[in-house]
Motif scaffolding. Structure first.
Motif: not given
Length: 212
Positions: A168-191
């Protein structure tokens, strides 16, 4: 004939009677009847022409909409796996709004033999100070992030992806975490939650297939 029309005709008859006292009554009645008939025929004709014009405009609109839909579907077929599952309303609307973007995506970004599977609009937090707005795209070969200006392309190998989760990214937004090797990629502002799960599950499935 409506009441209003009857009243109008009655008033007309009075004026005609007054103004045509010295003329043959039968001729006057005939002229009045002919005039009224012509007037009614003209009224019917105009109404018919208006009706036909509305029908023609509707036909043109329907044809245009069908043509536009076909154009969208042609582009959509390059960025969504229509052979495996139906496109979502979200995917259709995004392609419709950004036809040039998705057309260039398939023509200039995809490699030979590569096909899009699905996508979602989001913001990629590349670094703490750099956030890019664009689309996360799952293809038959890899996952991609391409910014809206088609200038910044990030490529992610399915083999390196270890996990995909959403948050959950705020009240209305969602987000995705992608575990990419040793990094965590973050994609947010998904509605769109369903579309987020659609691409998240698909990327996770592809990653599992490649690592098996």
């Amino acid at each position: 004939m409506g009441i209003y029309q009857k009243i109008c005709y009655s008033v007309e008859d009075i004026f005609v009677k007054v103004l045509s006292r010295k003329q043959n009554p039968n001729e006057v009645k005939h002229k009045v009847a002919t005039y009224r008939t012509s007037k009614e025929e003209l009224k019917v004709k105009k109404k018919y022409e208006q009706h036909e014009k509305v029908k023609e405009n509707q036909r043109i609109t329907t044809k245009k909409q069908a043509q536009e839909k076909q154009e969208v579907l042609e582009i959509l077929s390059q960025v969504v796996d229509l052979d495996s599952f139906n496109y979502s309303r979200y995917e259709f609307n995004e392609v419709k709004r950004n036809q040039q973007y998705f057309k260039l995506l398939s023509e200039t970004i995809f490699e030979s033999g590569e096909k899009g599977l699905t996508f979602i609009r989001c913001e990629y937090d590349k670094t703490k100070k750099q956030e890019l707005k664009g689309y996360l795209i799952a293809t038959s070969k890899r996952a991609l992030f391409l910014d809206l200006g088609l200038r910044n392309l990030q490529k992610f190998r399915y083999q390196t992806i270890k996990d995909v989760t959403w948050f959950q990214d705020g009240t209305f937004e969602k987000g995705l975490y992608i575990q990419y090797g040793g990094r965590q990629l973050e994609f947010d502002e998904i509605f769109d939650t369903e579309q987020m799960k659609r691409i998240g599950n698909l990327i996770k499935k592809k990653a599992c297939e490649r690592s098996a």
